[in-house]
Design an enzyme around this catalytic site. Structure first.
Site, short mmCIF file in Angstrom:
data_model
loop_
_atom_site.label_atom_id
_atom_site.label_comp_id
_atom_site.label_asym_id
_atom_site.label_seq_id
_atom_site.Cartn_x
_atom_site.Cartn_y
_atom_site.Cartn_z
N GLY A 24 -3.16 -5.11 2.68
CA GLY A 24 -3.31 -3.79 2.70
C GLY A 24 -3.63 -3.68 1.06
O GLY A 24 -3.07 -4.57 0.09
N GLN A 53 -4.29 0.61 -6.95
CA GLN A 53 -4.15 -0.56 -7.55
C GLN A 53 -5.02 -1.19 -8.19
O GLN A 53 -4.90 -2.29 -8.97
CB GLN A 53 -3.70 -1.32 -6.43
CG GLN A 53 -2.40 -1.13 -5.76
CD GLN A 53 -2.06 -1.96 -4.49
OE1 GLN A 53 -2.15 -1.66 -3.47
NE2 GLN A 53 -1.35 -3.13 -4.74
N CYS A 111 4.35 -6.64 -2.47
CA CYS A 111 3.24 -5.77 -3.01
C CYS A 111 2.54 -6.78 -4.00
O CYS A 111 2.89 -7.41 -4.93
CB CYS A 111 3.88 -4.71 -3.96
SG CYS A 111 2.58 -3.44 -4.50
N LEU A 112 1.00 -6.26 -3.79
CA LEU A 112 0.02 -7.10 -4.67
C LEU A 112 0.22 -6.68 -6.12
O LEU A 112 -0.27 -7.49 -6.97
CB LEU A 112 -1.07 -6.81 -4.25
CG LEU A 112 -1.69 -7.34 -2.83
CD1 LEU A 112 -3.03 -7.30 -2.34
CD2 LEU A 112 -1.32 -9.28 -2.75
N HIS A 121 3.56 2.34 2.99
CA HIS A 121 3.36 1.62 1.65
C HIS A 121 2.39 2.01 0.83
O HIS A 121 2.23 2.26 -0.48
CB HIS A 121 3.50 0.18 1.77
CG HIS A 121 3.40 -0.70 0.76
ND1 HIS A 121 4.70 -1.74 -0.10
CD2 HIS A 121 2.53 -1.09 -0.13
CE1 HIS A 121 4.20 -1.97 -1.14
NE2 HIS A 121 2.90 -2.05 -1.39
N GLU A 122 1.24 1.92 1.74
CA GLU A 122 -0.16 2.26 0.91
C GLU A 122 -0.32 3.49 0.41
O GLU A 122 -0.62 4.04 -0.74
CB GLU A 122 -1.27 1.74 1.63
CG GLU A 122 -1.47 0.38 2.15
CD GLU A 122 -1.35 -0.56 1.19
OE1 GLU A 122 -0.74 -1.65 1.21
OE2 GLU A 122 -1.75 -0.13 -0.06
N HIS A 138 1.38 4.40 -2.85
CA HIS A 138 0.62 3.93 -3.84
C HIS A 138 -0.22 5.08 -4.42
O HIS A 138 -0.42 5.41 -5.43
CB HIS A 138 -0.33 2.79 -3.48
CG HIS A 138 0.25 1.37 -3.62
ND1 HIS A 138 0.89 0.77 -4.79
CD2 HIS A 138 0.56 0.44 -2.73
CE1 HIS A 138 1.38 -0.27 -4.82
NE2 HIS A 138 1.05 -0.49 -3.46
O1 K2U Z 1 -0.01 -2.59 -1.20
C1 K2U Z 1 -0.12 -3.79 -1.22
O2 K2U Z 1 0.35 -4.51 -2.40
C2 K2U Z 1 -0.34 -4.85 -0.33
C3 K2U Z 1 0.97 -5.33 0.43
C4 K2U Z 1 1.14 -4.42 1.87
C5 K2U Z 1 2.25 -4.39 2.36
C6 K2U Z 1 3.49 -4.37 1.72
C7 K2U Z 1 4.87 -4.10 2.47
C8 K2U Z 1 4.85 -4.61 3.85
C9 K2U Z 1 3.66 -4.71 4.33
C10 K2U Z 1 2.46 -4.58 3.64
C11 K2U Z 1 0.87 -6.62 0.67
O3 K2U Z 1 0.04 -7.19 1.43
S1 K2U Z 1 2.12 -7.59 0.24
C12 K2U Z 1 2.09 -9.20 1.03
C13 K2U Z 1 2.60 -9.00 2.29
C14 K2U Z 1 2.03 -9.50 3.66
C15 K2U Z 1 2.33 -9.62 4.89
C16 K2U Z 1 3.45 -9.06 5.09
C17 K2U Z 1 4.20 -8.11 3.80
C18 K2U Z 1 3.78 -8.23 2.70
ZN ZN Z 2 1.56 -2.46 -2.68
#
Ligand code: K2U
Ligand code: ZN
Length: 167
Positions: A46, A51, A91-92, A133-134, A137
């Site tokens: 996501g 971001q 989180c990225l 989560h998104e 943000h």
């Molecule tokens: O928003 C972001 O930084 C993207 C996150 C989204 C996410 C956060 C928490 C749980 C699920 C999705 C990134 O994709 S973090 C990397 C990741 C990848 C797979 C599962 C969990 C986290």
């Molecule tokens: Zn994030």
């Protein structure tokens, strides 16, 4: 298409509240395409426009293993349903840190797609967690905000040191 820079905690720009998209035009579609390229390149599932320092209510996601099922959420609105559940989040914008966060296990989403067409869906599991989560943000909220002050400060100090070393 372009890869965009991803802001990292504690960058204060990550705290900006995103504004609704008035018209889904070619510029918004270009933003969506650039965000998808950036998300795939960063191995994320996501990415919110906040971001990449664009303060509009735009989110992209792809939870498929083949990375061929992009989802676009423009002006997303969610209704929190069901009980709460704890899961590990990353989180990225907070690279290499993963901590447990409590979210609702099910949500209802209303949004516009890349063509500006409205749609709605009910989500559960990782999709529901990622959408919450998104959407956080877009409100200037990060998953570290759900942690203790001590844990958040530890992560902040480590990332600030990493940023100084790479400057
Ligand atoms: O928003 C972001 O930084 C993207 C996150 C989204 C996410 C956060 C928490 C749980 C699920 C999705 C990134 O994709 S973090 C990397 C990741 C990848 C797979 C599962 C969990 C986290
Ligand atoms: Zn994030």
């Amino acid at each position: 298409m372009a890869r965009l820079e991803i802001l990292e905690f504690p960058d204060p720009r990550l705290r900006t509240k995103a504004q609704p998209v008035a018209v889904v035009d070619a510029a918004i579609q270009q933003l969506v395409d650039d965000m998808l390229e950036t998300m795939y390149d960063a191995d994320g599932i996501g990415l919110a426009a906040t971001q990449v320092n664009v303060h509009k209510r735009v989110v992209v996601m792809d939870l498929s293993s083949a990375r061929e099922e992009p989802r676009v959420l423009i002006n997303p609105e969610i209704e929190l349903l069901g009980a709460t559940v704890e899961s590990q989040e990353g989180c990225l914008s907070v690279p290499e840190f993963y901590e447990p966060v409590t979210r609702h296990e099910r949500i209802r989403l209303e949004a516009l797609d890349r063509d500006g067409q409205p749609y709605e869906l009910e989500a559960e599991g990782l999709l529901a967690v990622c959408i919450q989560h998104e959407c956080d943000h877009l409100l200037g909220k990060l998953f570290v905000d759900y942690l203790s002050g001590l844990k958040r400060q530890r992560i902040r100090k480590k990332l600030e040191k990493r940023h100084r070393q790479s400057a």
